[in-house]
Design a protein around this motif. Structure first.
Motif, PDB file in Angstrom:
ATOM      1  N   ASP A  56       0.815  -1.223   0.000  1.00 31.50           N
ATOM      2  CA  ASP A  56       0.000   0.000   0.000  1.00 31.50           C
ATOM      3  C   ASP A  56       0.844   1.268   0.000  1.00 31.50           C
ATOM      4  O   ASP A  56       0.383   2.329  -0.416  1.00 31.50           O
ATOM      5  CB  ASP A  56      -0.927   0.011   1.226  1.00 31.50           C
ATOM      6  N   ALA A  57       2.100   1.151   0.449  1.00 30.03           N
ATOM      7  CA  ALA A  57       2.984   2.313   0.468  1.00 30.03           C
ATOM      8  C   ALA A  57       3.745   2.480  -0.841  1.00 30.03           C
ATOM      9  O   ALA A  57       4.550   3.416  -0.978  1.00 30.03           O
ATOM     10  CB  ALA A  57       3.968   2.192   1.630  1.00 30.03           C
ATOM     11  N   GLY A  58       3.507   1.588  -1.788  1.00 29.25           N
ATOM     12  CA  GLY A  58       4.186   1.664  -3.072  1.00 29.25           C
ATOM     13  C   GLY A  58       5.531   0.991  -3.117  1.00 29.25           C
ATOM     14  O   GLY A  58       6.277   1.145  -4.091  1.00 29.25           O
ATOM     15  N   ARG A  59       5.856   0.215  -2.077  1.00 28.06           N
ATOM     16  CA  ARG A  59       7.134  -0.498  -2.036  1.00 28.06           C
ATOM     17  C   ARG A  59       7.005  -1.859  -2.704  1.00 28.06           C
ATOM     18  O   ARG A  59       6.010  -2.563  -2.492  1.00 28.06           O
ATOM     19  CB  ARG A  59       7.575  -0.680  -0.581  1.00 28.06           C
ATOM     20  N   ALA A  60       7.991  -2.258  -3.487  1.00 27.96           N
ATOM     21  CA  ALA A  60       8.002  -3.599  -4.062  1.00 27.96           C
ATOM     22  C   ALA A  60       8.320  -4.604  -2.963  1.00 27.96           C
ATOM     23  O   ALA A  60       9.330  -4.475  -2.259  1.00 27.96           O
ATOM     24  CB  ALA A  60       9.022  -3.700  -5.176  1.00 27.96           C
ATOM     25  N   VAL A  61       7.473  -5.607  -2.819  1.00 30.32           N
ATOM     26  CA  VAL A  61       7.637  -6.642  -1.796  1.00 30.32           C
ATOM     27  C   VAL A  61       8.103  -7.952  -2.419  1.00 30.32           C
ATOM     28  O   VAL A  61       8.784  -8.749  -1.771  1.00 30.32           O
ATOM     29  CB  VAL A  61       6.321  -6.839  -1.022  1.00 30.32           C
ATOM     30  N   ALA A  62       7.768  -8.186  -3.670  1.00 25.91           N
ATOM     31  CA  ALA A  62       8.192  -9.400  -4.361  1.00 25.91           C
ATOM     32  C   ALA A  62       8.379  -9.109  -5.832  1.00 25.91           C
ATOM     33  O   ALA A  62       7.693  -8.261  -6.407  1.00 25.91           O
ATOM     34  CB  ALA A  62       7.174 -10.523  -4.170  1.00 25.91           C
ATOM     35  N   TYR A  63       9.333  -9.819  -6.422  1.00 29.72           N
ATOM     36  CA  TYR A  63       9.570  -9.713  -7.861  1.00 29.72           C
ATOM     37  C   TYR A  63      10.056 -11.062  -8.357  1.00 29.72           C
ATOM     38  O   TYR A  63      10.843 -11.738  -7.682  1.00 29.72           O
ATOM     39  CB  TYR A  63      10.624  -8.658  -8.187  1.00 29.72           C
ATOM     40  N   GLY A  64       9.564 -11.478  -9.513  1.00 29.72           N
ATOM     41  CA  GLY A  64      10.031 -12.733 -10.090  1.00 29.72           C
ATOM     42  C   GLY A  64       9.949 -12.702 -11.596  1.00 29.72           C
ATOM     43  O   GLY A  64       9.129 -11.977 -12.184  1.00 29.72           O
ATOM     44  N   SER A  65      10.818 -13.484 -12.228  1.00 29.00           N
ATOM     45  CA  SER A  65      10.823 -13.574 -13.689  1.00 29.00           C
ATOM     46  C   SER A  65      11.084 -15.007 -14.113  1.00 29.00           C
ATOM     47  O   SER A  65      11.595 -15.829 -13.342  1.00 29.00           O
ATOM     48  CB  SER A  65      11.887 -12.641 -14.282  1.00 29.00           C
ATOM     49  N   ALA A  66      10.724 -15.298 -15.348  1.00 30.53           N
ATOM     50  CA  ALA A  66      11.002 -16.590 -15.971  1.00 30.53           C
ATOM     51  C   ALA A  66      11.431 -16.284 -17.400  1.00 30.53           C
ATOM     52  O   ALA A  66      10.593 -15.950 -18.238  1.00 30.53           O
ATOM     53  CB  ALA A  66       9.776 -17.494 -15.945  1.00 30.53           C
ATOM     54  N   ALA A  67      12.726 -16.360 -17.670  1.00 30.76           N
ATOM     55  CA  ALA A  67      13.269 -15.917 -18.947  1.00 30.76           C
ATOM     56  C   ALA A  67      13.858 -17.091 -19.704  1.00 30.76           C
ATOM     57  O   ALA A  67      14.594 -17.904 -19.132  1.00 30.76           O
ATOM     58  CB  ALA A  67      14.335 -14.848 -18.728  1.00 30.76           C
ATOM     59  N   ALA A  68      13.558 -17.171 -20.992  1.00 31.64           N
ATOM     60  CA  ALA A  68      14.085 -18.226 -21.856  1.00 31.64           C
ATOM     61  C   ALA A  68      15.020 -17.604 -22.884  1.00 31.64           C
ATOM     62  O   ALA A  68      14.747 -16.520 -23.405  1.00 31.64           O
ATOM     63  CB  ALA A  68      12.953 -18.963 -22.559  1.00 31.64           C
ATOM     64  N   PRO A  69      16.131 -18.266 -23.219  1.00 28.42           N
ATOM     65  CA  PRO A  69      17.072 -17.708 -24.181  1.00 28.42           C
ATOM     66  C   PRO A  69      16.546 -17.791 -25.602  1.00 28.42           C
ATOM     67  O   PRO A  69      15.668 -18.597 -25.915  1.00 28.42           O
ATOM     68  CB  PRO A  69      18.312 -18.596 -24.010  1.00 28.42           C
ATOM     69  N   VAL A  70      17.115 -16.958 -26.471  1.00 30.60           N
ATOM     70  CA  VAL A  70      16.757 -16.996 -27.881  1.00 30.60           C
ATOM     71  C   VAL A  70      17.347 -18.231 -28.544  1.00 30.60           C
ATOM     72  O   VAL A  70      16.727 -18.861 -29.402  1.00 30.60           O
ATOM     73  CB  VAL A  70      17.268 -15.720 -28.593  1.00 30.60           C
ATOM     74  N   THR A  71      18.583 -18.584 -28.147  1.00 31.12           N
ATOM     75  CA  THR A  71      19.272 -19.716 -28.758  1.00 31.12           C
ATOM     76  C   THR A  71      19.448 -20.841 -27.748  1.00 31.12           C
ATOM     77  O   THR A  71      19.470 -20.619 -26.539  1.00 31.12           O
ATOM     78  CB  THR A  71      20.658 -19.303 -29.268  1.00 31.12           C
ATOM     79  N   HIS A  72      19.592 -22.050 -28.249  1.00 27.97           N
ATOM     80  CA  HIS A  72      19.920 -23.194 -27.411  1.00 27.97           C
ATOM     81  C   HIS A  72      20.616 -24.228 -28.269  1.00 27.97           C
ATOM     82  O   HIS A  72      20.357 -24.343 -29.458  1.00 27.97           O
ATOM     83  CB  HIS A  72      18.675 -23.776 -26.746  1.00 27.97           C
ATOM     84  N   GLU A  73      21.509 -24.956 -27.663  1.00 33.51           N
ATOM     85  CA  GLU A  73      22.282 -25.947 -28.393  1.00 33.51           C
ATOM     86  C   GLU A  73      22.221 -27.309 -27.717  1.00 33.51           C
ATOM     87  O   GLU A  73      22.166 -28.339 -28.375  1.00 33.51           O
ATOM     88  CB  GLU A  73      23.734 -25.487 -28.513  1.00 33.51           C
ATOM     89  N   THR A  74      22.267 -27.309 -26.396  1.00 31.90           N
ATOM     90  CA  THR A  74      22.269 -28.568 -25.656  1.00 31.90           C
ATOM     91  C   THR A  74      21.068 -28.706 -24.725  1.00 31.90           C
ATOM     92  O   THR A  74      20.673 -29.811 -24.398  1.00 31.90           O
ATOM     93  CB  THR A  74      23.549 -28.702 -24.817  1.00 31.90           C
TER      94      THR A  74
END
Length: 353
Positions: free
Chosen positions: A89-107
């Motif tokens: 309610d005070a505008g503070r970030a309490v949690a943050y999360g991401s799930a990122a996948a690469p453009v390239t992959h080989e293995t």
């Protein structure tokens, strides 16, 4: 399980093997919190959260603002879909999360899960809800891939962050790889660099960027969890304010096609904002690599001896680097022979598909 398994006819495409939700509900955990997709305008809030959490979770290093700016501007990252934030309610970030996948992959098709919760709001189920959202988004990434490769959801933690490790293990993640942080006092004598026949040692310059990226991809192709670095990713790394090309070193050799070919590299970052966390000025050797055909000639040792002397001449007190505890090149033994000692450990945990 090796991180270097290539596409296999025994595997069906990930799109056939992984089931993912068509839509993902935002988390609802935590009293007085508003959950929403993250945007570039949230970077300041996220940075405040990450720094507050870092004083508990990883007190010896900071995440810089431009690292988030580069990630949010990356072709591989769509914050509207790949990141979520919870604000009180005070505008503070309490949690943050991401799930990122690469453009390239080989293995491996590797989806990186990165998240944190404010220390004063832990034990409220917020982290569990955040991980559930990250997993759902990670499954969408895997299910969108037609690659016949292993699919991994992966997350990392310092070894003392036992609550985070326990949370991941409770949700099916396995301890997959240890990473060691090493440090060296630059007041201690630095070995005289050995000669490097057949190569020329030069500082990093923009004219070498693409040839260094090629050498990077070749040098680490046989390492755990390796994937090719794209030109955009490499340019992003070079734009970071901490990067010090003048302290970085390349080994170049004659090449019939390009005139000269990069066969080795030792790259350096210097981030003064981190110095108080380690009691003085230091340089971070971000990566050391040698092309496979140039290994066994002592080139990495020679480059490191030059870099250590350059760091000391620049007024720095310590050198820091990280290494795969099971590096196939024997890098840990090399670093220890040059006076580096282990100061910290972190772990990667993986859920495999």
């Amino acid at each position: 399980m090796s991180g270097t398994a290539h596409g296999s006819p025994e595997l069906r495409a990930l799109s056939d093997r992984v089931t993912a939700p068509s839509a993902i509900e935002l988390p609802t955990a935590g009293d007085g919190l508003t959950w929403r997709p993250a945007t570039p305008d949230d970077i300041g809030l996220i940075l405040e959260l990450v720094h507050a959490a870092g004083r508990v979770d990883h007190p010896r290093f900071l995440v810089a603002r431009d690292e988030f700016e580069e990630e949010f501007g990356s072709e591989a990252f769509d914050p509207e879909r790949d990141a979520v934030i919870a604000v009180d309610d005070a505008g503070r970030a309490v949690a943050y999360g991401s799930a990122a996948a690469p453009v390239t992959h080989e293995t491996i098709v590797w989806v990186e899960l990165d998240g944190t919760v404010a220390p004063d709001r832990r034990r409220e189920g917020i982290g569990t809800a955040l991980l559930a959202w990250q997993e759902a988004r990670g499954l969408q990434h895997l299910a969108a891939s037609d690659a016949t490769l292993p699919g991994w959801l992966a997350a990392g933690a310092q070894d003392h962050a036992t609550p985070a490790i326990r949370l991941l293990e409770a949700h099916g993640y396995e301890r997959a790889r240890w990473w060691l942080e090493l440090e060296r006092d630059l007041e201690a004598p630095v070995p005289e660099p050995a000669p490097a026949p057949g190569v020329r040692l030069v500082p990093y310059g923009e004219e070498w960027a693409e040839r260094v990226r090629s050498a990077m991809n070749d040098s680490f192709r046989d390492h755990w969890g390796s994937r090719p670095v794209t030109a955009d990713e490499w340019a992003s790394e070079n734009r970071l304010a901490a990067f010090r090309p003048d302290l970085s070193l390349l080994a170049v050799a004659p090449d019939t096609h390009d005139g000269e070919r990069v066969v080795g590299f030792a790259l350096v970052d210097v981030e003064p904002d981190e110095w108080p966390l380690r009691g003085g000025p230091f340089g971070y050797i971000t990566v050391v690599g040698v092309r496979r055909e140039a290994r066994g000639r002592g080139l990495a040792r020679t480059m490191l001896a030059h870099v250590l002397r350059a760091l000391r001449a620049d007024g720095l007190d310590h050198a820091v680097l990280d290494v795969d505890a099971e590096s196939p090149t024997g890098a840990l033994g090399l670093y220890q022979s040059l006076g580096f000692t282990v100061t910290d450990r972190s772990i990667t945990l993986v859920k495999r598909f």
